[in-house]
Design an enzyme around this catalytic site. Structure first.
Site, PDB file in Angstrom:
ATOM      1  CG  ASP A 160      -8.780   1.282   8.631  1.00 28.28           C
ATOM      2  OD1 ASP A 160      -8.938  -0.040   8.107  1.00 28.28           O
ATOM      3  OD2 ASP A 160      -8.042   2.156   8.237  1.00 28.28           O
ATOM      4  CB  SER A 184      -2.882   2.865   5.665  1.00 28.29           C
ATOM      5  OG  SER A 184      -3.558   3.942   5.295  1.00 28.29           O
ATOM      6  CG  HIS A 220      -7.446   0.034   4.615  1.00 26.57           C
ATOM      7  ND1 HIS A 220      -7.026   0.997   5.754  1.00 26.57           N
ATOM      8  CD2 HIS A 220      -6.742   0.555   3.550  1.00 26.57           C
ATOM      9  CE1 HIS A 220      -6.159   1.798   5.372  1.00 26.57           C
ATOM     10  NE2 HIS A 220      -6.092   1.572   3.897  1.00 26.57           N
TER      11      HIS A 220
END
Length: 297
Positions: free
Chosen positions: A79, A154, A49
């Site tokens: 992801d 992330s 993402h």
């Protein structure tokens, strides 16, 4: 006090050592994100993402250099995105022994959204078995921590207090919960992305709903439910195999099918373009058909 000081020094040393594999990912307009070196020859893993474009991706290494990266492939369902930079001899992390990771263990989430490595400390708050993400990806283990995911973290690694790799952190897998993809999942998805540029998944071409089986069928099969076919896509593998609306799938290959996750898990691991027996209930009787597993587009 000595014990606390020793712990503090030890954690700082872990961040220093493990931080050498953490990279900055510039692949979106806003704040950069993180990733980490997967292989010595330049494979980089990060969260899908945070990779908003397929080209003009830059990776900032721990030594301060910036290098262009190529997108090898991506898997939105877990992801995960895989990048490649032209570099050799990069540092990697040793993997943690899965059985040694326990609830309550101290862990560090590392990121490099800027020029230097950043870290946050927490504990493993929950562990579980394999689970399916909201986008249908299969994770081999459930790992939840209480680490605070700062902006840009992330795609960075979760490591033990000693610096061994547990997995990849993502803020997109579950709302409001810090979830880590384990190294077993990373390895499987990375291998698929290297080979195909995507994760290939089996496909039948049916829509189903869970139904309770009749008592005699429950006794015969030793299961209470199956999947009733409510729609069949024209020219799909299911259509070509002769599956029709009203059939109830109770087994695919040697796997008992009680709910949707059973079917999805079996299709994910199925060999594509090969025939598998599918056992159905039709008109109150068991029948077995052979279906050629297709690839989900």
């Amino acid at each position: 006090m000595t014990t606390i000081s020793d712990l503090s020094i030890g954690l700082a040393k872990t961040v220093e050592n493990a931080g050498s594999v953490v990279v900055r990912i510039d692949a979106r307009r806003r704040f950069p994100a993180s990733g980490f070196v997967w292989s010595e020859d330049g494979l980089i893993v990060t969260a899908n993402h945070v990779v908003r474009r397929d080209t003009k991706i830059d990776v900032g290494l721990a030594d301060g250099s910036q290098i262009a990266a190529q997108l090898v492939g991506r898997d939105p369902s877990t992801d995960l995105a895989l990048l490649k930079v032209e570099a050799n001899g990069l540092t990697t992390l040793d993997e943690a022994v899965e059985e040694n990771v326990q609830v309550g263990n101290l862990v560090l989430a590392l990121g490099r959204p800027g020029g230097s490595v950043q870290a946050t400390l927490g504990i493993v708050s929950a562990l579980g078995s394999a689970w399916r993400t909201r986008r249908g990806g299969q994770a081999d283990r459930y790992i939840q921590t209480d680490v605070l995911m700062y902006p840009g973290f992330s795609g960075g690694p979760l490591v033990t207090a000693g610096g061994s790799l547990i997995g990849l952190n993502s803020s997109a897998l579950m709302q409001g919960v810090s979830i880590t993809l384990p190294t077993t999942t990373l390895r499987r998805v990375v291998n698929a992305l290297q080979e195909h540029g995507r994760v290939r998944r089996g496909y039948l071409g049916v829509s189903t709903q869970i139904v309770r089986l009749q008592e005699d069928m429950r006794q015969e099969l030793g299961q209470k439910s199956g999947l009733l076919i409510v729609a069949v896509e024209p020219s799909s593998p299911a259509d070509e195999a002769g599956l029709t609306i009203g059939d109830t799938i109770v087994k695919l290959g040697s796997t008992t099918i009680r709910r949707h996750d059973d079917l999805l898990a079996e299709l994910m691991g199925a060999e594509l373009d090969t025939k598998m027996p599918v056992t159905i209930v039709r008109g109150g009787e068991l029948q077995t058909l052979n279906v050629k597993i297709g690839e989900q587009s």
